[in-house]
Design an enzyme around this catalytic site. Structure first.
Site, PDB file in Angstrom:
ATOM      1  N   PHE A 226       0.808  -1.236   0.000  1.00 33.71           N
ATOM      2  CA  PHE A 226       0.000   0.000   0.000  1.00 33.71           C
ATOM      3  C   PHE A 226       0.832   1.274   0.000  1.00 33.71           C
ATOM      4  O   PHE A 226       0.359   2.332   0.426  1.00 33.71           O
ATOM      5  CB  PHE A 226      -0.966   0.025   1.193  1.00 33.71           C
ATOM      6  CG  PHE A 226      -1.699  -1.264   1.439  1.00 33.71           C
ATOM      7  CD1 PHE A 226      -2.240  -1.977   0.388  1.00 33.71           C
ATOM      8  CD2 PHE A 226      -1.851  -1.779   2.717  1.00 33.71           C
ATOM      9  CE1 PHE A 226      -2.917  -3.168   0.600  1.00 33.71           C
ATOM     10  CE2 PHE A 226      -2.520  -2.966   2.941  1.00 33.71           C
ATOM     11  CZ  PHE A 226      -3.055  -3.668   1.880  1.00 33.71           C
ATOM     12  N   ILE A 610      -9.081  -3.830 -20.018  1.00 31.96           N
ATOM     13  CA  ILE A 610      -8.965  -4.690 -18.841  1.00 31.96           C
ATOM     14  C   ILE A 610      -8.256  -5.978 -19.268  1.00 31.96           C
ATOM     15  O   ILE A 610      -8.740  -6.706 -20.129  1.00 31.96           O
ATOM     16  CB  ILE A 610     -10.349  -4.996 -18.241  1.00 31.96           C
ATOM     17  CG1 ILE A 610     -11.041  -3.684 -17.836  1.00 31.96           C
ATOM     18  CG2 ILE A 610     -10.229  -5.943 -17.050  1.00 31.96           C
ATOM     19  CD1 ILE A 610     -10.238  -2.786 -16.919  1.00 31.96           C
ATOM     20  N   PRO A 613      -9.669  -9.948 -16.121  1.00 32.26           N
ATOM     21  CA  PRO A 613     -10.955  -9.544 -15.539  1.00 32.26           C
ATOM     22  C   PRO A 613     -11.108  -9.883 -14.047  1.00 32.26           C
ATOM     23  O   PRO A 613     -11.574  -9.053 -13.274  1.00 32.26           O
ATOM     24  CB  PRO A 613     -11.978 -10.302 -16.389  1.00 32.26           C
ATOM     25  CG  PRO A 613     -11.279 -10.505 -17.695  1.00 32.26           C
ATOM     26  CD  PRO A 613      -9.830 -10.700 -17.365  1.00 32.26           C
ATOM     27  N   LYS A 682      -4.645   1.270 -18.706  1.00 33.90           N
ATOM     28  CA  LYS A 682      -4.254   2.421 -17.881  1.00 33.90           C
ATOM     29  C   LYS A 682      -3.841   2.025 -16.464  1.00 33.90           C
ATOM     30  O   LYS A 682      -3.310   2.843 -15.731  1.00 33.90           O
ATOM     31  CB  LYS A 682      -5.402   3.418 -17.813  1.00 33.90           C
ATOM     32  CG  LYS A 682      -5.713   4.119 -19.124  1.00 33.90           C
ATOM     33  CD  LYS A 682      -6.877   5.075 -18.933  1.00 33.90           C
ATOM     34  CE  LYS A 682      -7.189   5.853 -20.198  1.00 33.90           C
ATOM     35  NZ  LYS A 682      -8.401   6.674 -20.029  1.00 33.90           N
ATOM     36  N   GLY A 683      -4.160   0.800 -16.065  1.00 29.54           N
ATOM     37  CA  GLY A 683      -3.797   0.387 -14.703  1.00 29.54           C
ATOM     38  C   GLY A 683      -4.953   0.540 -13.738  1.00 29.54           C
ATOM     39  O   GLY A 683      -5.847   1.356 -13.928  1.00 29.54           O
ATOM     40  N   GLY A 685      -6.242  -0.123  -9.370  1.00 30.44           N
ATOM     41  CA  GLY A 685      -5.822  -0.292  -7.980  1.00 30.44           C
ATOM     42  C   GLY A 685      -6.262   0.913  -7.196  1.00 30.44           C
ATOM     43  O   GLY A 685      -7.343   0.947  -6.619  1.00 30.44           O
ATOM     44  N   GLU A 686      -5.423   1.956  -7.272  1.00 30.26           N
ATOM     45  CA  GLU A 686      -5.702   3.145  -6.477  1.00 30.26           C
ATOM     46  C   GLU A 686      -6.963   3.861  -6.939  1.00 30.26           C
ATOM     47  O   GLU A 686      -7.751   4.368  -6.133  1.00 30.26           O
ATOM     48  CB  GLU A 686      -4.468   4.036  -6.513  1.00 30.26           C
ATOM     49  CG  GLU A 686      -3.346   3.282  -5.834  1.00 30.26           C
ATOM     50  CD  GLU A 686      -1.973   3.901  -5.971  1.00 30.26           C
ATOM     51  OE1 GLU A 686      -1.549   4.526  -5.010  1.00 30.26           O
ATOM     52  OE2 GLU A 686      -1.329   3.735  -6.998  1.00 30.26           O
TER      53      GLU A 686
HETATM   54 MO1  MOS Z   1       1.133   2.914  -3.977  1.00 29.00          MO
HETATM   55  S1  MOS Z   1       0.842   4.335  -2.535  1.00 29.00           S
HETATM   56  O1  MOS Z   1       1.515   3.616  -5.395  1.00 29.00           O
HETATM   57  O2  MOS Z   1       2.080   1.710  -3.378  1.00 29.00           O
END
Ligand code: MOS
Length: 719
Positions: A226, A610, A613, A682-683, A685-686
């Site tokens: 994280f 994606i 999936p 584009k990725g 996660g965040e």
């Molecule tokens: Mo993240 S805060 O780009 O590990």
């Protein structure tokens, strides 16, 4: 695409993980290995006057105790002001490592660590940024001012002026920071829990003054990070040093309590926001000023204001970010750093504005939709945010919302519906990969990236399988080793675009090389014309030749190529590039107890193509869970009298567990984007977290009529 892609590939490392075969750092054991245990400082600011290790050294199994008095000193380079332990008598924050006890067993080291006696020259710490806001400063350059914000705000028909605060939050990955280090003459090998094996290798090579090639850093599996491991944590230096001092392999692991002083945290932030609009809802002015704490030794600024400059069309914008020095460790990037915090303020303020205007919150966002980049007028390379809003709203049933706060009840539960927008960059770094096609019909893929849990093993294997025309189970991806072709640290949700681009291009190079070896067999057929299927080239006239046959005919054991992919900055520079998403949230609140349950979330994301999936949906669900934690439970409590963290454990620092997570639906609005990179990805996660805390706080307001502007939204704030 919805989260029921049953036929999509499973996580390729899933079985290894659930059966315990995936080894995490503290699980590595080496012959003759000793154990280190840290002694933390009990004060937050001052000097060590004396450190007495006599009693501790007498204990069974103790081999050596390292303190600043007997540790070699290493020159610190000018640009790196990061705290390095055991170098001086200075105490910069509570919990700073001031000694390492090395013993034959972990228990012996831990026991002896408690017997190290320290006396301090203690100075009063300052850890409360509210008390010292007048000392705030702005390192670096001010951002440009757009239009005439103060005047535009003054003349706006409708105004919102509010202050938002977010407490310090600590990354609490399941895997604790740990290292296992050993030396063979002047060569250092370290297993380290990290997001970047190259970054740690360079760090150690710099400190110990040895060539990079003589340092190997390994991180085959990472149990969450994280942002906690984007920089080298002190353990990797201390473990390597301890191993050098005693000439044996050493393992050192932080405890959960110690982890709170190991790697930084999301800084405390205060945001002052002023928004002006006309009666039709059009934004006229945004003025966004922020403060965050940093340490006494380093400037750590968070970009909380970027979102106010880029998310909505607005002609007059002023942003300013300042920081305040405190006697705490240097903060660190954490889970959508900056952007999620800025979004909490901006997206809460827009919700407040919607009630003042009596315009639906979703409608208000559509009124101010940025068709081009508000910052410079560049077109977006792709932006399916409108589709996200519309489809997610439909899925959620948003049109059934009664706009009146406290109007939707079910028995004892107050029900609230809220929404917000998410956005994140779509960065790409320079990355290298090697692909080796072998005579057993498998492909070995190697890159010095890491997989901190998002599914990098899976996504990259999928890309290679597709490009080489091989079944997924024929792909073996090896990562987490600094001696492999170099890749960036895993951060910023960039790995698929960076490493994925490298393996895609490398696959083509390997195929071309194989084809050239077989060209004689294919007569006129050009590489561009053959089909690639199930490990074979098939020409138009139906002639087929397998990769393995080609290798064997040429007496080769394999074909191996290494390739480096870099972002096409020229092309990318002509566009605004970002990922987007819309989040709709239902909360149920027990008014008597103040308990908030996030009963339903619909999250729709536009992030290019994606690739995987199932792991993509997991990324989005995980991001929602992060957002629930930030909105409702997470906060590091500091006793400012001592500058000490009061809840450095999972009993006092609450992260969401399964019982806190209910119905989370995720979906993707796929974008065709060849500008962002050849993969079109584009990725993820965040991005999925960015709007969630605001959407939850907005839903809480809709349920209760109470606007909570300081996170987390705990029951006491609702009673
Ligand atoms: Mo993240 S805060 O780009 O590990």
């Amino acid at each position: 695409m919805a989260n029921n892609d049953k036929d999509a590939p499973n996580r390729v490392d899933g079985i290894l993980k659930v059966t315990g075969q995936a080894k995490y750092i503290a699980e590595f054991r080496l012959p003759n290995m000793a154990y280190g245990y840290l002694v933390p400082s009990t004060i937050a600011r001052g000097k060590i006057l004396a450190i007495d290790t006599v009693e501790a050294e007498k204990q069974a199994g103790v081999i050596k105790i390292l303190t600043h008095l007997n540790t070699p000193k290493f020159a610190q380079n000018e640009r790196d002001k990061s705290h390095r332990p055991l170098q001086t008598d200075q105490i910069l924050f509570s919990g700073q490592a001031i000694a390492v006890v090395i013993a034959e067993t972990f228990e012996q080291a831990r026991f002896a660590a408690r017997l190290v006696k320290v006396s301090y020259d203690q100075q009063p710490p300052q850890t409360d940024i509210r008390k010292i806001l007048d000392k705030a400063y702005m390192p670096g350059q001010a951002r440009p001012i757009r239009g005439n914000p103060p005047e535009a705000f003054e003349n706006s028909e409708v105004k919102i002026e509010a202050e938002y605060t977010i407490p310090i939050e600590h990354h609490n990955p399941m895997e604790l920071h740990a290292s296992v280090a050993y030396w063979e003459s002047n060569k250092l090998t370290v297993y380290d829990k990290t997001q970047g094996v190259t970054m740690v290798r360079n760090h150690l090579s710099g400190i110990f003054g040895i060539p990079k090639e003589d340092v190997t850093v390994l991180a085959p599996f990472v149990g969450g990070a994280f942002g906690a491991s984007l920089r080298a944590t002190p353990n990797v230096f201390l473990t390597s040093l301890a191993a050098r001092e005693i000439k044996r392999p050493v393992k050192l692991e932080y405890s959960r309590r110690q982890l709170f002083a190991a790697h930084g945290y999301r800084p405390y932030s205060i945001q002052k926001l002023r928004i002006g609009a006309d009666r039709s809802g059009k934004l006229k002015a945004i003025l966004h000023e922020t403060f965050n704490n940093t340490s006494s030794n380093e400037d750590f600024g968070e970009n909380l204001v970027g979102i106010s400059r880029t998310l909505y069309a607005c002609p007059n914008v002023f942003t300013e970010s300042k920081m305040v020095k405190t006697d705490l460790q240097t903060p660190a990037p954490m889970r959508a750093p900056g952007t999620v915090s800025g979004a909490f303020a901006l997206e809460s303020a827009l919700d407040e504005l919607s009630y003042k205007l009596k315009i639906d919150p979703l409608e208000l966002r559509l009124i101010n939709y940025a068709e081009v980049s508000p910052e410079d007028g560049k077109p977006f390379s792709s932006k399916e945010l409108r589709k996200c809003y519309q489809d997610a709203a439909r899925k959620f049933g948003w049109e059934k919302r009664n706009p009146e706060p406290r109007s939707m009840k079910e028995g004892k539960w107050l029900i609230g519906w809220g929404m917000a927008t998410g956005t994140w960059g779509a960065g790409q770094g320079t990355a290298s990969a090697r692909i080796t096609l072998k005579t057993d019909g498998t492909a070995l893929v190697e890159s010095g990236t890491t997989d901190i849990g998002p599914g990098t093993y899976t996504a990259i294997s999928i890309i290679v399988a597709k490009n080489l025309g091989l079944p997924l189970e024929k792909i073996k991806f090896v990562l987490g080793d600094s001696s492999l072709p170099q890749a960036p640290s895993q951060g910023g949700s960039n790995t698929v675009s960076s490493v994925g681009s490298a393996v895609q291009a490398c696959s083509q190079i390997v195929l071309k090389k194989l084809f050239d070896l077989a060209a004689g067999d294919f007569k006129e057929a050009a590489f561009e014309e053959v089909k690639i299927e199930n490990g074979k080239f098939i020409s138009k006239d139906g002639k087929s030749l397998s990769f393995v046959e080609i290798l064997k005919k040429n007496n080769l054991e394999n074909v191996s190529e290494t390739h480096t992919s870099a972002p096409n900055t020229g092309e990318r520079g002509k566009y605004a590039i970002a990922s987007h998403g819309a989040q709709f949230v239902e909360v149920r609140i027990d008014e008597e107890l103040g308990i908030v349950r996030v009963s339903r979330v619909v999250e729709m994301t536009a992030s290019g193509k994606i690739i995987s999936p199932k792991t993509a949906h997991s990324q989005e669900m995980g991001a929602v869970v992060w957002g629930i934690g930030m909105a409702l439970t997470e906060g590091t409590e500091i006793d400012h009298r001592y500058g000490k963290i009061m809840n450095p454990n999972l009993a006092g620092y609450h992260v969401p567990v399964n019982a806190d997570v209910f119905d989370v639906q995720t979906a993707f609005a796929e974008e065709q984007d060849k500008i962002v990179n050849p993969l079109g990805a584009k990725g993820l996660g965040e991005l999925g977290m960015v709007g969630i805390p605001a959407a939850i706080a907005n839903a809480v307001y809709h349920a209760t009529g109470k606007r909570v502007r300081d996170l987390p939204v705990t029951p006491d704030k609702l009673l």
